[in-house]
Write a protein that holds these residues in place. Sequence first.
Motif, short mmCIF file in Angstrom:
data_model
loop_
_atom_site.label_atom_id
_atom_site.label_comp_id
_atom_site.label_asym_id
_atom_site.label_seq_id
_atom_site.Cartn_x
_atom_site.Cartn_y
_atom_site.Cartn_z
N THR A 61 0.74 -1.41 -0.09
CA THR A 61 -0.03 -0.23 0.21
C THR A 61 1.02 1.16 0.40
O THR A 61 0.64 2.88 -0.69
N THR A 62 1.89 0.87 0.56
CA THR A 62 2.71 2.43 0.48
C THR A 62 4.03 2.29 -1.15
O THR A 62 4.64 3.27 -0.91
N ALA A 63 3.91 1.04 -1.32
CA ALA A 63 4.66 0.92 -2.65
C ALA A 63 5.05 1.70 -3.75
O ALA A 63 6.25 2.24 -3.86
N PHE A 64 3.82 2.77 -4.16
CA PHE A 64 3.63 3.81 -4.39
C PHE A 64 3.52 5.24 -4.75
O PHE A 64 3.94 6.25 -5.18
N LEU A 65 4.42 5.33 -3.11
CA LEU A 65 4.90 6.63 -2.56
C LEU A 65 6.10 7.63 -2.91
O LEU A 65 6.05 8.50 -3.01
N PRO A 66 6.60 6.22 -2.87
CA PRO A 66 8.46 7.17 -2.89
C PRO A 66 8.44 7.30 -4.39
O PRO A 66 7.35 7.19 -5.25
N PRO A 67 8.84 8.84 -5.27
CA PRO A 67 9.40 9.03 -5.76
C PRO A 67 9.81 7.86 -7.09
O PRO A 67 10.32 6.91 -6.63
N VAL A 68 9.58 8.14 -8.99
CA VAL A 68 10.02 7.05 -9.64
C VAL A 68 11.68 6.60 -8.55
O VAL A 68 12.32 7.52 -8.79
N GLY A 69 12.03 5.78 -8.97
CA GLY A 69 13.65 5.26 -8.71
C GLY A 69 14.17 3.68 -7.95
O GLY A 69 13.00 3.29 -8.09
N PRO A 70 15.04 3.53 -7.33
CA PRO A 70 15.07 2.44 -6.83
C PRO A 70 14.35 2.00 -6.10
O PRO A 70 13.52 0.91 -5.89
N PRO A 71 13.71 2.51 -5.10
CA PRO A 71 13.01 2.42 -3.92
C PRO A 71 11.34 2.12 -4.49
O PRO A 71 11.29 0.96 -3.54
N GLN A 72 10.88 2.34 -5.53
CA GLN A 72 10.57 2.06 -5.93
C GLN A 72 9.82 0.73 -6.58
O GLN A 72 8.82 0.26 -7.45
N VAL A 73 10.47 0.25 -6.93
CA VAL A 73 10.77 -1.20 -7.29
C VAL A 73 11.42 -1.91 -6.48
O VAL A 73 10.65 -3.21 -6.63
N LEU A 74 12.22 -1.41 -5.33
CA LEU A 74 12.87 -2.36 -4.09
C LEU A 74 10.86 -2.54 -3.27
O LEU A 74 11.10 -4.04 -2.63
N VAL A 75 10.51 -1.67 -3.20
CA VAL A 75 9.27 -2.02 -2.14
C VAL A 75 8.79 -2.53 -2.50
O VAL A 75 7.93 -3.51 -1.77
N PRO A 76 8.04 -2.90 -4.33
CA PRO A 76 6.55 -3.94 -4.56
C PRO A 76 7.27 -5.15 -4.13
O PRO A 76 7.17 -6.34 -4.27
N ALA A 77 9.05 -4.82 -4.40
CA ALA A 77 8.95 -6.33 -5.26
C ALA A 77 9.42 -6.97 -3.33
O ALA A 77 9.23 -8.53 -3.23
#
Length: 180
Positions: A61-77
């Motif tokens: 539910t928080t995966a797409f809060l960070p700006p586009v970049g590595p966190p937006q791949v790592l958190v949903p993973a």
Amino acid sequence: MGGSSDLSTGKAGVVAGGFALVIGLGIIIGGMASDRISRVSAQRKWTVAIVCSSGSLVLLTTAFLPPVGPPQVLVPAAGALLCAGTAGPAAAMVANLVPASTAFATLTLADSLLGLAPGPAVTGLLADHIGLRAALRLVPLVAIVATAAFAVGRRHYAPDLRRLRERAEAAERKESESSP
């Protein structure tokens, strides 16, 4: 993911393949963790599933809060890993309560009917109405239902195992009494 990441089609395919690998690892790791943690008490399998389900809810539910970049791949993973981590303990719990062939056939059917089939369709419908980013934040709320189901199952698991054991013992006694 959920925004403009400027990934080429090839790189996006590699990321998608990575997610498939993470999900597969999640199933295995969840099963291994469940086996290890539940050595003392079979009830603990449910705890593994509850923790994985709750963790996936928070991460996805928080995966797409960070700006586009590595966190937006790592958190949903990480969220996908935990989400898939519920499959190992769930399979083990079902196998303990139902004959193996029936258990795994039923589990596969339930997985397909409850998640694999409607999941992408529901996500697509939501995305058409509220946008992909909002849909991807909303869909993980299904984990609330899954967590509640695991909590209810945990409450009934020990009595169900005891009842099955008593039935098996009664059947054995009856069989030995009727044998010459």
